[in-house]
Design a protein around this motif. Structure first.
Motif, PDB file in Angstrom:
ATOM      1  N   ALA A   1     -18.121  34.696  93.523  1.00  0.00           N
ATOM      2  CA  ALA A   1     -18.857  35.953  93.698  1.00  0.00           C
ATOM      3  C   ALA A   1     -17.875  37.112  93.848  1.00  0.00           C
ATOM      4  O   ALA A   1     -16.873  37.008  94.570  1.00  0.00           O
ATOM      5  N   VAL A   2     -18.147  38.210  93.176  1.00  0.00           N
ATOM      6  CA  VAL A   2     -17.237  39.363  93.195  1.00  0.00           C
ATOM      7  C   VAL A   2     -17.246  40.012  94.581  1.00  0.00           C
ATOM      8  O   VAL A   2     -18.205  39.862  95.348  1.00  0.00           O
ATOM      9  N   PRO A   3     -16.178  40.751  94.924  1.00  0.00           N
ATOM     10  CA  PRO A   3     -16.144  41.423  96.229  1.00  0.00           C
ATOM     11  C   PRO A   3     -17.347  42.334  96.479  1.00  0.00           C
ATOM     12  O   PRO A   3     -17.809  42.459  97.621  1.00  0.00           O
TER      13      PRO A   3
ATOM     14  N   ALA B   1     -12.322  49.269  77.967  1.00  0.00           N
ATOM     15  CA  ALA B   1     -13.736  48.916  77.917  1.00  0.00           C
ATOM     16  C   ALA B   1     -13.892  47.667  77.056  1.00  0.00           C
ATOM     17  O   ALA B   1     -12.976  47.300  76.295  1.00  0.00           O
ATOM     18  N   PRO B   2     -15.030  46.963  77.155  1.00  0.00           N
ATOM     19  CA  PRO B   2     -15.231  45.759  76.335  1.00  0.00           C
ATOM     20  C   PRO B   2     -15.040  45.998  74.843  1.00  0.00           C
ATOM     21  O   PRO B   2     -14.620  45.086  74.113  1.00  0.00           O
TER      22      PRO B   2
ATOM     23  N   SER C   1     -17.253  36.226  81.167  1.00  0.00           N
ATOM     24  CA  SER C   1     -16.391  35.466  82.072  1.00  0.00           C
ATOM     25  C   SER C   1     -16.894  34.035  82.194  1.00  0.00           C
ATOM     26  O   SER C   1     -18.058  33.732  81.906  1.00  0.00           O
ATOM     27  N   GLU C   2     -15.996  33.149  82.621  1.00  0.00           N
ATOM     28  CA  GLU C   2     -16.380  31.761  82.828  1.00  0.00           C
ATOM     29  C   GLU C   2     -17.124  31.582  84.147  1.00  0.00           C
ATOM     30  O   GLU C   2     -18.022  30.747  84.249  1.00  0.00           O
TER      31      GLU C   2
ATOM     32  N   GLY D   1     -26.895  40.276  75.925  1.00  0.00           N
ATOM     33  CA  GLY D   1     -26.592  41.306  76.913  1.00  0.00           C
ATOM     34  C   GLY D   1     -25.350  40.939  77.703  1.00  0.00           C
ATOM     35  O   GLY D   1     -24.573  40.053  77.349  1.00  0.00           O
ATOM     36  N   SER D   2     -25.169  41.637  78.837  1.00  0.00           N
ATOM     37  CA  SER D   2     -23.977  41.420  79.659  1.00  0.00           C
ATOM     38  C   SER D   2     -24.120  40.225  80.591  1.00  0.00           C
ATOM     39  O   SER D   2     -23.151  39.817  81.221  1.00  0.00           O
ATOM     40  N   THR D   3     -25.332  39.644  80.671  1.00  0.00           N
ATOM     41  CA  THR D   3     -25.592  38.510  81.567  1.00  0.00           C
ATOM     42  C   THR D   3     -25.980  37.284  80.752  1.00  0.00           C
ATOM     43  O   THR D   3     -26.830  37.384  79.849  1.00  0.00           O
TER      44      THR D   3
END
Length: 405
Positions: free
Chosen positions: A379-381, A329-330, A279-280, A361-363
């Motif tokens: 920030a996500v919920p 899924a990704p 994600s951006e 990785g995912s981060t």
């Protein structure tokens, strides 16, 4: 819907065995004087005559808290007034003959009841007939280990108090299904307990977290049991035939995350967040999936090091959330996805600059984000909810400390 499922992307602990992951949830019910409610299932379902906690395997899409509430009501007729996270542990049973390795994540909740429990014996008091409208048979002391329709199994008489027949409030099931009793702490060590209860109820809470024990054997080691006829299909992903409608794959994926707050930062409270590489601008809690054979706290230590390069000092489990949806899924597979998120408190050094260690990785970024900027950065919920849970935990801990002084 299946009650247990594996993530096909998780590698097994042994390359010859297919990994199966499942989650079970249990309620720790106290009688106010230190006694804990334990149940023994009928001998036909557990030949070992083990005692366990009310609850059971979390079904696909079900919140673990709801499983505790339903299990308590079905197994004892008792109603929960509050259900709050207590702890989590895990164990692995490898069954070479069945070709599977079963990893069970076990979630424990503290439970308070509406009113005082009736019909259940305990230290210093006898069992009485409960108010469900179904007559509970008072067992003689020399038949304390047997129920109507149940083969005898060995159970200690303990202090001589009768063990109550706990009758679920269902007129179609007049025969008791479980034996229940509040057990004092000194009685627990002498009971045939489900294996996970030794660490959950008897171990020192300050002891270092170690990897789950791996037991090797057959289906008799599984707790709760799995129908052997179902083992062959668990963890197997069927291929969609050409031209057929795509069917989503059931995936129940538990993960562990941490709320890491620096309350004394010069510009105001800040929290460590990681940005998703896909994600951006989506910032979320550090943490991630619990691999096959991992204890959730060890998984969290690994994830925080990979995402932030910082050593994590484990804190208590403060919240558990559940999310159920169907999506891609990704890697493109259509999944009926059930996410179980274990939210922990804890700490990391605030004087060290975080940096992403894991490659590809995912981060792709990690930073201390001011709490006041959560909405601005995206920030996500889950981050907002976890912060609220952490504040409630902090305030409760401070109130208890004041009350003790």
């Amino acid at each position: 819907m299946p009650s247990a499922e594996s993530d096909p992307d998780v590698q097994p602990s042994s390359s010859a065995l297919r990994p199966v992951q499942r989650t079970a949830a249990y309620g720790v019910v106290s009688d106010g004087s230190g006694g804990v409610l334990l149940l023994r299932v009928p001998g036909g379902r557990d030949p070992e005559g083990r005692w366990s906690l009310p609850g059971g395997v979390v079904r696909h899409g079900e919140h673990p808290r709801d499983r505790v509430q339903a299990g308590l009501l079905e197994q004892t007729g008792l109603r929960a007034a509050s259900i709050t996270p207590r702890d989590a542990t895990a164990d692995v049973v490898e069954m070479p003959e069945q070709g599977v390795s079963v990893h069970t994540l076990r979630l424990l909740f503290d439970v308070t009841l509406y009113g005082q429990p009736a019909g259940i014996g305990g230290p210093g008091r006898s069992a009485v007939v409960d108010g469900s409208g179904v007559l509970a048979q008072q067992l003689e002391l020399d038949r304390v280990d047997r129920l109507p329709g149940e083969d005898p199994v060995v159970a200690p008489a303990l202090d001589g108090s009768p063990v109550a027949v706990v009758v679920p409030p269902d007129p179609e099931r007049p025969v008791a299904q479980f034996v229940g009793r509040f057990m004092a702490p000194h009685e627990l060590a002498g009971l045939p307990l489900s294996a996970f209860l030794h660490s959950a109820l008897l171990a020192d809470a300050s002891a270092e977290v170690v990897p789950p024990n791996i037991a090797v054997g057959g289906v008799e080691l599984l707790d709760p049991a799995i129908d052997p006829t179902l083992l062959a299909g668990l963890g197997v992903v069927a291929e969609t035939a050409a031209g057929a409608a795509e069917v989503p794959v059931f995936v129940q994926r538990p993960a562990a995350y941490a709320v890491l707050v620096d309350e004394n930062a010069p510009g105001g409270a800040r929290m460590l967040l990681s940005k998703l590489a896909s994600s951006e601008s989506t910032w979320t809690l550090p943490g991630g999936g619990i691999d096959h054979g991992e204890h959730p706290r060890l998984a969290l230590q690994r994830e925080i090091y990979e995402e932030a390069g910082l050593p994590y000092t484990a804190g208590p489990l403060i919240d558990i959330s559940s999310r159920h949806f169907v999506g891609r899924a990704p890697h493109g597979r259509l999944e009926d996805f059930h996410a179980l998120r274990l939210i922990y408190a804890g700490s990391v050094p605030v004087d060290q600059e975080p940096e992403v260690i894991e490659v590809d990785g995912s981060t792709d970024e990690v930073a201390w984000i001011p709490v006041a900027d959560f909405d601005r950065v995206g920030a996500v919920p889950t981050a907002h909810e976890a912060l609220a849970a952490w504040r409630a935990y902090r305030d409760d801990a401070e109130s208890q400390a004041v009350g003790e002084n």
